[in-house]
Design an enzyme around this catalytic site. Structure first.
Site, short mmCIF file in Angstrom:
data_model
loop_
_atom_site.label_atom_id
_atom_site.label_comp_id
_atom_site.label_asym_id
_atom_site.label_seq_id
_atom_site.Cartn_x
_atom_site.Cartn_y
_atom_site.Cartn_z
N GLY A 1 0.83 -1.19 0.00
CA GLY A 1 0.00 0.00 0.00
C GLY A 1 0.87 1.24 0.00
N GLN B 1 3.03 10.09 1.50
CA GLN B 1 4.34 9.43 1.54
C GLN B 1 5.22 9.84 0.38
OE1 GLN B 1 2.58 5.27 2.13
NE2 GLN B 1 4.53 5.19 3.20
N CYS C 1 6.63 0.34 7.51
CA CYS C 1 6.24 1.46 6.66
C CYS C 1 7.44 1.86 5.81
CB CYS C 1 5.79 2.63 7.54
SG CYS C 1 5.23 4.05 6.58
N LEU C 2 7.19 2.16 4.56
CA LEU C 2 8.27 2.57 3.65
C LEU C 2 8.98 3.82 4.15
CD1 LEU C 2 6.52 2.12 0.18
CD2 LEU C 2 8.18 0.60 1.27
N HIS D 1 -3.76 1.31 7.79
CA HIS D 1 -2.42 1.92 7.73
C HIS D 1 -2.41 3.10 6.76
CE1 HIS D 1 2.15 1.52 7.73
NE2 HIS D 1 1.94 2.31 6.70
N GLU D 2 -2.98 2.89 5.57
CA GLU D 2 -2.91 3.95 4.56
C GLU D 2 -3.82 5.13 4.90
OE1 GLU D 2 -0.39 3.62 2.90
OE2 GLU D 2 -0.13 1.44 2.97
N HIS E 1 -2.18 7.36 7.30
CA HIS E 1 -1.25 8.30 6.67
C HIS E 1 -1.96 9.59 6.26
CE1 HIS E 1 2.69 6.45 6.34
NE2 HIS E 1 2.23 5.34 5.78
NI NI Z 1 3.22 3.56 5.64
#
Ligand code: NI
Length: 163
Positions: free
Chosen positions: A46, A51, A89-90, A131-132, A135
């Site tokens: 995702g 991000q 998380c990226l 999660h997304e 963000h």
């Molecule tokens: Ni993330």
């Protein structure tokens, strides 16, 4: 399409509440295409627009073996249950954390053609959607840690995928 650079977790854009998308125009279509390419290249399950430095309410999600999809202005309208998950998380490479997520969620939003959609997700899908959407509200998974002992350093490439 382009692979976009991903912000590091301390970037202030990641702490803003992202703005609703008023019109799904060509720039939004391009953003979605680039986000899908960036998510695939990571690889991740995702990605949320903040991000990649875009403070708009757009997310993309892909589950293993499935087609990626985008949601615009998504909102969690129902959630139930609870489960412990490992999450990454990226924006915070080489870390993973143990947190609690809902077992099931229902999310409504618009697809990339502007049609209203409602998605019911369990387990991985529920985790990815929460999660997304977090963000978009300036929330990172580390905010859900009960203690720093639940945050683990992991080898590069050994993180659980951002999901
Ligand atoms: Ni993330």
């Amino acid at each position: 399409m382009a692979i976009l650079p991903i912000l590091f977790f301390d970037n202030p854009v990641l702490r803003q509440k992202a703005k609703r998308v008023p019109v799904i125009d060509d720039s939004i279509q391009r953003l979605i295409d680039d986000m899908i390419e960036t998510m695939r290249a990571a690889p991740a399950g995702g990605l949320a627009a903040p991000q990649v430095g875009v403070p708009l309410r757009v997310i993309v999600v892909v589950l293993p073996g499935e087609e990626p999809f985008a949601l615009i202005n998504p909102e969690v309208v129902r959630k139930s249950g609870e489960r412990e998950v490992m999450e990454a998380c990226l924006c915070l490479p080489r870390y993973a954390g143990e947190i609690k997520r809902s077992a099931k969620v229902t999310v409504k939003g618009l697809d990339r053609r502007g049609r209203e959609v409602r998605i019911r997700g369990e387990e991985l899908m529920a985790q990815a959607l929460e999660h997304e959407i977090d963000h978009l509200n300036g929330i990172l998974y580390i905010d859900h840690l009960e203690s720093m002992e639940k945050l683990f350093k992991v080898e590069a490439g050994a993180e659980p995928p951002e999901i």
